[in-house]
Design a protein around this motif. Structure first.
Motif, PDB file in Angstrom:
ATOM      1  N   ALA A 108       0.796  -1.221   0.000  1.00 40.70           N
ATOM      2  CA  ALA A 108       0.000   0.000   0.000  1.00 40.70           C
ATOM      3  C   ALA A 108       0.833   1.277   0.000  1.00 40.70           C
ATOM      4  O   ALA A 108       0.361   2.316  -0.450  1.00 40.70           O
ATOM      5  CB  ALA A 108      -0.951   0.003   1.202  1.00 40.70           C
ATOM      6  N   ALA A 109       2.047   1.221   0.502  1.00 44.38           N
ATOM      7  CA  ALA A 109       2.872   2.433   0.547  1.00 44.38           C
ATOM      8  C   ALA A 109       3.312   2.891  -0.839  1.00 44.38           C
ATOM      9  O   ALA A 109       3.631   4.064  -1.040  1.00 44.38           O
ATOM     10  CB  ALA A 109       4.098   2.196   1.434  1.00 44.38           C
ATOM     11  N   SER A 110       3.303   1.988  -1.805  1.00 44.57           N
ATOM     12  CA  SER A 110       3.794   2.324  -3.144  1.00 44.57           C
ATOM     13  C   SER A 110       2.701   2.317  -4.213  1.00 44.57           C
ATOM     14  O   SER A 110       2.997   2.458  -5.403  1.00 44.57           O
ATOM     15  CB  SER A 110       4.906   1.353  -3.552  1.00 44.57           C
ATOM     16  N   HIS A 111       1.433   2.164  -3.790  1.00 43.25           N
ATOM     17  CA  HIS A 111       0.326   2.159  -4.749  1.00 43.25           C
ATOM     18  C   HIS A 111      -0.842   2.974  -4.205  1.00 43.25           C
ATOM     19  O   HIS A 111      -1.147   2.912  -3.017  1.00 43.25           O
ATOM     20  CB  HIS A 111      -0.137   0.723  -5.030  1.00 43.25           C
ATOM     21  N   ASP A 112      -1.485   3.703  -5.091  1.00 44.95           N
ATOM     22  CA  ASP A 112      -2.610   4.547  -4.678  1.00 44.95           C
ATOM     23  C   ASP A 112      -3.864   3.739  -4.359  1.00 44.95           C
ATOM     24  O   ASP A 112      -4.718   4.199  -3.603  1.00 44.95           O
ATOM     25  CB  ASP A 112      -2.936   5.562  -5.779  1.00 44.95           C
ATOM     26  N   ALA A 113      -3.980   2.557  -4.933  1.00 48.63           N
ATOM     27  CA  ALA A 113      -5.157   1.717  -4.684  1.00 48.63           C
ATOM     28  C   ALA A 113      -4.750   0.255  -4.744  1.00 48.63           C
ATOM     29  O   ALA A 113      -4.094  -0.180  -5.703  1.00 48.63           O
ATOM     30  CB  ALA A 113      -6.251   1.997  -5.699  1.00 48.63           C
ATOM     31  N   VAL A 114      -5.127  -0.495  -3.717  1.00 45.12           N
ATOM     32  CA  VAL A 114      -4.824  -1.927  -3.655  1.00 45.12           C
ATOM     33  C   VAL A 114      -6.120  -2.678  -3.361  1.00 45.12           C
ATOM     34  O   VAL A 114      -6.805  -2.389  -2.373  1.00 45.12           O
ATOM     35  CB  VAL A 114      -3.785  -2.250  -2.563  1.00 45.12           C
ATOM     36  N   TYR A 130      -8.198  -0.752  -0.550  1.00 47.22           N
ATOM     37  CA  TYR A 130      -7.383   0.150   0.264  1.00 47.22           C
ATOM     38  C   TYR A 130      -6.766   1.246  -0.599  1.00 47.22           C
ATOM     39  O   TYR A 130      -6.406   1.023  -1.759  1.00 47.22           O
ATOM     40  CB  TYR A 130      -6.255  -0.619   0.967  1.00 47.22           C
ATOM     41  N   GLY A 131      -6.628   2.424  -0.003  1.00 51.03           N
ATOM     42  CA  GLY A 131      -5.941   3.526  -0.643  1.00 51.03           C
ATOM     43  C   GLY A 131      -4.499   3.594  -0.185  1.00 51.03           C
ATOM     44  O   GLY A 131      -3.970   2.648   0.400  1.00 51.03           O
ATOM     45  N   ARG A 132      -3.869   4.708  -0.437  1.00 50.47           N
ATOM     46  CA  ARG A 132      -2.474   4.895  -0.037  1.00 50.47           C
ATOM     47  C   ARG A 132      -2.319   4.674   1.464  1.00 50.47           C
ATOM     48  O   ARG A 132      -3.156   5.068   2.256  1.00 50.47           O
ATOM     49  CB  ARG A 132      -2.023   6.302  -0.435  1.00 50.47           C
ATOM     50  N   ASP A 133      -1.236   4.009   1.868  1.00 54.35           N
ATOM     51  CA  ASP A 133      -0.939   3.713   3.273  1.00 54.35           C
ATOM     52  C   ASP A 133      -2.016   2.856   3.921  1.00 54.35           C
ATOM     53  O   ASP A 133      -2.290   2.976   5.118  1.00 54.35           O
ATOM     54  CB  ASP A 133      -0.728   4.998   4.071  1.00 54.35           C
ATOM     55  N   ALA A 134      -2.637   1.989   3.132  1.00 54.51           N
ATOM     56  CA  ALA A 134      -3.589   0.998   3.622  1.00 54.51           C
ATOM     57  C   ALA A 134      -4.834   1.614   4.262  1.00 54.51           C
ATOM     58  O   ALA A 134      -5.437   1.019   5.151  1.00 54.51           O
ATOM     59  CB  ALA A 134      -2.920   0.029   4.602  1.00 54.51           C
ATOM     60  N   MET A 135      -5.252   2.774   3.784  1.00 52.90           N
ATOM     61  CA  MET A 135      -6.505   3.353   4.256  1.00 52.90           C
ATOM     62  C   MET A 135      -7.673   2.582   3.642  1.00 52.90           C
ATOM     63  O   MET A 135      -7.769   2.431   2.423  1.00 52.90           O
ATOM     64  CB  MET A 135      -6.605   4.825   3.863  1.00 52.90           C
ATOM     65  N   LEU A 136      -8.565   2.070   4.484  1.00 53.80           N
ATOM     66  CA  LEU A 136      -9.687   1.269   3.999  1.00 53.80           C
ATOM     67  C   LEU A 136     -10.684   2.141   3.248  1.00 53.80           C
ATOM     68  O   LEU A 136     -11.192   3.122   3.773  1.00 53.80           O
ATOM     69  CB  LEU A 136     -10.376   0.578   5.171  1.00 53.80           C
ATOM     70  N   LEU A 161      -4.868  -0.081 -10.490  1.00 53.79           N
ATOM     71  CA  LEU A 161      -5.355  -0.813  -9.329  1.00 53.79           C
ATOM     72  C   LEU A 161      -4.462  -2.024  -9.117  1.00 53.79           C
ATOM     73  O   LEU A 161      -4.355  -2.891  -9.985  1.00 53.79           O
ATOM     74  CB  LEU A 161      -6.801  -1.261  -9.561  1.00 53.79           C
ATOM     75  N   ALA A 162      -3.802  -2.078  -7.964  1.00 55.02           N
ATOM     76  CA  ALA A 162      -2.954  -3.213  -7.640  1.00 55.02           C
ATOM     77  C   ALA A 162      -3.809  -4.333  -7.063  1.00 55.02           C
ATOM     78  O   ALA A 162      -4.695  -4.089  -6.244  1.00 55.02           O
ATOM     79  CB  ALA A 162      -1.873  -2.800  -6.637  1.00 55.02           C
TER      80      ALA A 162
END
Length: 237
Positions: A108-114, A130-136, A161-162
């Motif tokens: 999540a630290a390297s992708h805007d959406a996971v 999840y968004g950046r920094d694993a924000m749900l 989207l990762a």
């Protein structure tokens, strides 16, 4: 004395334990054997070995962390029961973290959406966005692949989207018009990621297995473990 956190993961094929120094932010010892079944018989031996490797004891623990699902019904009950029992015995907090968040947090630290996604069988997937920094952003939820287009709407502005987890290929096929990057197709939880996530949050309530749907039949609870009543059994992903 260092503030030590013991992480436990029995959600899938691994029977894992890791000891984390919360002050220094580093792992002291870890073991993540692929055991398949038999988590109940092996878990405390693995925990004992991890503590011994780090020169620590149960009395030196300040916090516990455990994966709460989705995952194997029996595996989840073993891990969560062990964490709750130890927390009660030692008088320390236990933190539950979903497998979906743990899988996503590694990227999540390297992708805007996971999109963390597991093949739930029976024509469904377990998913959390999840968004950046694993924000749900959405979920966790059990849903049909055809529902993923609507599920990922909160990440519409992300360039790509990762995808992580055993349902990654399913998601890729269900989202033909979306720019996706398949990063991982495993359900192997990194015990260090679990420990790091749990170290940064407060214990709100005792961890409980996350069951996103019921199963066709309810397996017997693992013998000799801390009882948890009023829960339906999930189908393993």
């Amino acid at each position: 004395m260092a503030a030590l956190l013991l992480g436990i993961d029995t959600a899938f094929g691994r029977c894992s334990a890791g000891l984390y120094d919360m002050d220094a932010g580093r792992m002291l010892a870890r073991a993540e054997p692929e055991t398949g079944k038999g988590h109940a018989e092996q878990l405390f031996g693995i925990i004992d070995a991890v503590l011994a490797e780090a020169g620590a004891s149960y009395g030196s623990l300040g916090r516990l962390a455990v994966t709460v699902g989705p995952g194997s019904f029996t595996g989840l009950r073993v891990g969560v029961s062990a964490a709750r029992g130890l927390a009660l015995t030692l008088g320390i907090p236990a933190i539950g973290v979903t497998t979906l968040e743990t899988l996503a947090a590694a990227y999540a630290a390297s992708h805007d959406a996971v999109l963390s996604i597991l093949d739930a069988k029976r024509g469904e997937v377990y998913a959390a966005l999840y968004g950046r920094d694993a924000m749900l952003l959405n979920g966790p939820a059990a849903l049909a692949p055809k529902e993923l287009s609507e599920f990922i709407v909160p990440a519409a502005r992300a360039r790509s989207l990762a995808l992580v987890g055993t349902g990654g290929a399913i998601a890729g096929s269900a989202l033909p018009d979306r720019d996706v990057v398949l990063l991982s197709e495993t359900a192997a939880v990194d015990i260090a990621v679990l420990c790091r996530l749990a170290a940064g949050r407060d214990a709100v309530e005792a961890p409980r297995p996350l069951y996103l749907r019921g199963a066709d039949a309810k397996p017997a609870a693992a013998a000799g473990l801390f009882a948890m009543t009023g829960e339906s059994a999930p189908q393993s992903p």
